[in-house]
Write a protein that holds these residues in place. Sequence first.
Motif, mmCIF file in Angstrom:
data_model
loop_
_atom_site.group_PDB
_atom_site.id
_atom_site.type_symbol
_atom_site.label_atom_id
_atom_site.label_comp_id
_atom_site.label_asym_id
_atom_site.label_seq_id
_atom_site.Cartn_x
_atom_site.Cartn_y
_atom_site.Cartn_z
ATOM 1 N N UNK A 108 0.847 -1.179 0.000
ATOM 2 C CA UNK A 108 0.000 0.000 0.000
ATOM 3 C C UNK A 108 0.891 1.240 0.000
ATOM 4 N N UNK A 109 0.352 2.411 -0.336
ATOM 5 C CA UNK A 109 1.160 3.631 -0.236
ATOM 6 C C UNK A 109 1.702 3.802 1.186
ATOM 7 N N UNK A 110 2.916 4.293 1.305
ATOM 8 C CA UNK A 110 3.536 4.447 2.621
ATOM 9 C C UNK A 110 2.658 5.270 3.551
ATOM 10 N N UNK A 111 2.099 6.346 3.030
ATOM 11 C CA UNK A 111 1.154 7.180 3.781
ATOM 12 C C UNK A 111 -0.084 7.364 2.925
ATOM 13 N N UNK A 112 -1.222 6.941 3.444
ATOM 14 C CA UNK A 112 -2.488 7.023 2.723
ATOM 15 C C UNK A 112 -3.553 7.406 3.743
ATOM 16 N N UNK A 113 -3.847 8.697 3.837
ATOM 17 C CA UNK A 113 -4.738 9.191 4.885
ATOM 18 C C UNK A 113 -6.102 8.504 4.814
ATOM 19 N N UNK A 184 -7.077 1.829 5.467
ATOM 20 C CA UNK A 184 -7.358 0.394 5.465
ATOM 21 C C UNK A 184 -8.353 0.087 6.571
ATOM 22 N N UNK A 185 -8.548 -1.179 6.854
ATOM 23 C CA UNK A 185 -9.522 -1.617 7.854
ATOM 24 C C UNK A 185 -9.349 -0.896 9.188
ATOM 25 N N UNK A 186 -8.122 -0.670 9.607
ATOM 26 C CA UNK A 186 -7.847 -0.083 10.926
ATOM 27 C C UNK A 186 -7.778 1.433 10.908
ATOM 28 N N UNK A 187 -7.986 2.050 9.762
ATOM 29 C CA UNK A 187 -7.769 3.489 9.651
ATOM 30 C C UNK A 187 -8.810 4.332 10.357
#
Length: 222
Positions: A108-113, A184-187
Amino acid sequence: MTLARRATAEAVGTGVLVATVVGSGVAASRLSPTDAGLQLLHNSLATGAVLVALIAALQPVSASFNPVVTLVEWARGSLDRRQVTALVPAQLAGGAGGAVVANLMFELPAVDLSGHDRATAATLLAEVVATAGLVVVVLGSLRSGRVETVALAVGGYIAAAYWFTSSTSFANPAVTAARALTDSFAGIAPASVLPFVAAQLVGGVVGLSAAAHLFPTHEETR
């Protein structure tokens, strides 16, 4: 014990904790894409298990992994202000690093808000409850003087709190901020972070007050 070593332990522990929360959430959503309950089960078991392992391994150095717990220790006189100002930033930095590593491990992207808005009246109340309970569990189990008791109690509590709170028990400002970095799921959406952290701080005060009543010091019992 040098403060640098303690800060390193807090950064590493918080980083591994967040990597587990995020990584197991991604794995769960891929392995069980149509079953939210099973996804949460995977996520909660992994988080509880890693907390047991991390606390048992790093307790000889430092094993709070949570700014609220660190602030509670300061309020109780176990830490001074210089230690707090070193340990809390280490927890925040470690948590952010853990989220980035987890994203990268799953391509996944390193940082994906995150776009997952979580802040409602119900979830904020849940964060107060979850954090207050965590503080009581930590302080109560510390009275045993046995590392394994603390590790099992905290890991078990968090695994259970995933299920009995509507917020799925973040109960940790460093973990909350870090989880904003993964969609993601935990975001958690960045706009939900500050309300969650505020609720966690309130929960910390509630838990500290409850623990002071439940577990008075020798001086308070006279």
